[in-house]
Motif scaffolding. Structure first.
Motif, PDB file in Angstrom:
ATOM      1  N   LYS A 160       9.197  -0.051  -5.235  1.00  0.00           N
ATOM      2  CA  LYS A 160       9.462   1.374  -5.073  1.00  0.00           C
ATOM      3  C   LYS A 160       8.166   2.143  -4.791  1.00  0.00           C
ATOM      4  O   LYS A 160       8.126   3.028  -3.941  1.00  0.00           O
ATOM      5  CB  LYS A 160      10.155   1.942  -6.316  1.00  0.00           C
ATOM      6  N   GLU A 161       7.105   1.827  -5.510  1.00  0.00           N
ATOM      7  CA  GLU A 161       5.814   2.478  -5.259  1.00  0.00           C
ATOM      8  C   GLU A 161       5.344   2.169  -3.837  1.00  0.00           C
ATOM      9  O   GLU A 161       4.872   3.057  -3.118  1.00  0.00           O
ATOM     10  CB  GLU A 161       4.777   1.991  -6.272  1.00  0.00           C
ATOM     11  N   PHE A 162       5.491   0.915  -3.435  1.00  0.00           N
ATOM     12  CA  PHE A 162       5.124   0.502  -2.085  1.00  0.00           C
ATOM     13  C   PHE A 162       5.941   1.289  -1.058  1.00  0.00           C
ATOM     14  O   PHE A 162       5.416   1.746  -0.035  1.00  0.00           O
ATOM     15  CB  PHE A 162       5.360  -0.999  -1.917  1.00  0.00           C
ATOM     16  N   GLY A 163       7.244   1.425  -1.325  1.00  0.00           N
ATOM     17  CA  GLY A 163       8.113   2.141  -0.389  1.00  0.00           C
ATOM     18  C   GLY A 163       7.720   3.597  -0.225  1.00  0.00           C
ATOM     19  O   GLY A 163       7.737   4.131   0.886  1.00  0.00           O
ATOM     20  N   VAL A 164       7.379   4.256  -1.324  1.00  0.00           N
ATOM     21  CA  VAL A 164       6.957   5.654  -1.255  1.00  0.00           C
ATOM     22  C   VAL A 164       5.681   5.780  -0.429  1.00  0.00           C
ATOM     23  O   VAL A 164       5.574   6.635   0.462  1.00  0.00           O
ATOM     24  CB  VAL A 164       6.743   6.234  -2.668  1.00  0.00           C
TER      25      VAL A 164
END
Length: 227
Positions: free
Chosen positions: A156-160
């Motif tokens: 999720k952090e990567f996606g943001v």
């Protein structure tokens, strides 16, 4: 892809039986573990694609299980918990969770989150490299660097970060980030994005300053004023 195998870690037998039955009806293979120790044993013994992990467990709690698994494996982990305070969410993200769902929940919401991860597992990674200042992001390898330092991010952090790096100087609303990163109509408050951005900034160190807040709107990747 082959049938997705899910490790369900839940000590409440009636709830575990219900979730297992519903997931199997949807075509998933489900392995049940009733406590943290059994979860680690079964994870090491069998090929697992996804973990549904309760927080409050006998022997080892869910956070301990997630941290131990994260030392060597990036398998997707969804936490199931009644704890929804911001500090609890941050603790979970720091332990390497991909997502969390607050109890009590509708089974369809759980299905939606599982399907998002299933699509991600089936999708061929893009061959894309993005750069912004000292930030470097490799989509295919799911790697992020700040200069020469490798930074470990949850999906999720990567996606943001990926969404922001795709269009520097363009403001992304919280709803846009939810739609692109979470991949479904999120059934909760949009401030979940704020929590992930906070942990992302912390992990990026000095480079986290490029993720700037646009009050009442969302976030943007741009240079700090005056530089």
């Amino acid at each position: 892809m082959d049938k997705v195998t899910i490790l369900l870690v839940e000590d409440e037998a009636s709830l575990a039986s219900f979730i297992q039955t519903e997931l199997q009806f949807e075509g998933y293979q489900v392995i049940w573990a009733k406590d943290g120790q059994e979860a680690l044993e079964k994870f090491n013994q069998q090929a697992i694609d996804l973990i549904l992990l309760d927080w409050m467990l006998p022997k080892y709690d869910g956070i301990t299980v997630a941290r131990r698994i994260r030392r060597e494996n990036d398998i997707p982990i969804i936490m199931m918990t009644a704890r929804n305070e911001t500090t609890d969410i941050v603790t979970g993200l720091d332990a390497g969770l991909d997502d969390y769902i607050t109890k009590p929940f509708e089974i369809e919401e759980l299905f939606a989150r599982v399907r998002v991860i299933e699509r991600r597992l089936a999708k061929q990674p893009e061959s894309v490299h993005l750069n912004y200042q000292e930030l470097q992001l490799d989509v295919a390898k799911h790697q992020v660097q700040v200069g020469a330092e490798a930074i470990h991010l949850t999906p999720k952090e990567f996606g943001v970060l990926h969404e922001l790096m795709k269009a520097p100087e363009v403001v992304k609303t919280r709803d846009e980030l939810l739609n692109h990163v979470w991949g479904y109509e999120f059934m909760g408050e949009t401030n979940v994005v704020d929590v992930y951005v906070r942990t992302l900034r912390n992990k990026l160190g000095v480079a986290g300053q490029y993720i700037q807040t646009v009050r009442g709107v969302g976030y943007v990747l741009r240079e700090v004023d005056g530089k």
